[in-house]
Design a protein around this motif. Sequence first.
Motif, mmCIF file in Angstrom:
data_model
loop_
_atom_site.group_PDB
_atom_site.id
_atom_site.type_symbol
_atom_site.label_atom_id
_atom_site.label_comp_id
_atom_site.label_asym_id
_atom_site.label_seq_id
_atom_site.Cartn_x
_atom_site.Cartn_y
_atom_site.Cartn_z
ATOM 1 N N GLN A 13 -83.697 35.095 -16.035
ATOM 2 C CA GLN A 13 -84.309 34.719 -16.584
ATOM 3 C C GLN A 13 -84.889 35.180 -17.818
ATOM 4 O OE1 GLN A 13 -86.928 36.628 -13.576
ATOM 5 N NE2 GLN A 13 -86.752 35.404 -12.158
ATOM 6 N N THR A 16 -88.088 39.514 -19.836
ATOM 7 C CA THR A 16 -89.713 38.993 -18.976
ATOM 8 C C THR A 16 -90.624 40.608 -19.852
ATOM 9 O OG1 THR A 16 -88.920 39.917 -16.849
ATOM 10 C CG2 THR A 16 -88.656 37.112 -17.636
ATOM 11 N N ASP A 17 -92.150 40.148 -20.173
ATOM 12 C CA ASP A 17 -92.717 41.961 -20.005
ATOM 13 C C ASP A 17 -92.272 42.848 -18.762
ATOM 14 O OD1 ASP A 17 -93.974 40.079 -22.350
ATOM 15 O OD2 ASP A 17 -95.531 39.642 -20.696
ATOM 16 N N ASN A 18 -91.782 42.169 -17.683
ATOM 17 C CA ASN A 18 -91.052 42.988 -16.868
ATOM 18 C C ASN A 18 -90.188 43.535 -17.103
ATOM 19 O OD1 ASN A 18 -91.584 44.624 -14.394
ATOM 20 N ND2 ASN A 18 -90.754 42.985 -13.192
ATOM 21 N N TYR A 51 -80.739 38.830 -27.955
ATOM 22 C CA TYR A 51 -81.582 39.765 -27.366
ATOM 23 C C TYR A 51 -82.108 40.726 -27.523
ATOM 24 C CZ TYR A 51 -80.746 35.847 -23.502
ATOM 25 O OH TYR A 51 -81.055 35.120 -22.656
#
Length: 82
Positions: A13, A16-18, A51
């Motif tokens: 994924q 992400t914000d999570n 990343y």
Amino acid sequence: MIESQKQIQLGKQGITDNFIENLKSYFKKFKLVRISVLKSAGHEKTKIKEYSNIILDKLGKNYVARIIGFTIVIIKFRKDVR
């Protein structure tokens, strides 16, 4: 007592914000977080560097990253480093 490090994984994924919220919560307890980049997230050196830059941009100026193989090591400092 504050422990020194935490190990987490970056999967397919991506960032992400999570994922960023989890990182921020880990830095309340830990000074150093190791992020293992899994094969499903991409195993190219350029992708891992990308990343790392994205994570540092989203975390702020008190953090520094170092890439060791397929692991991103992020350290939190009290003062602005970047």
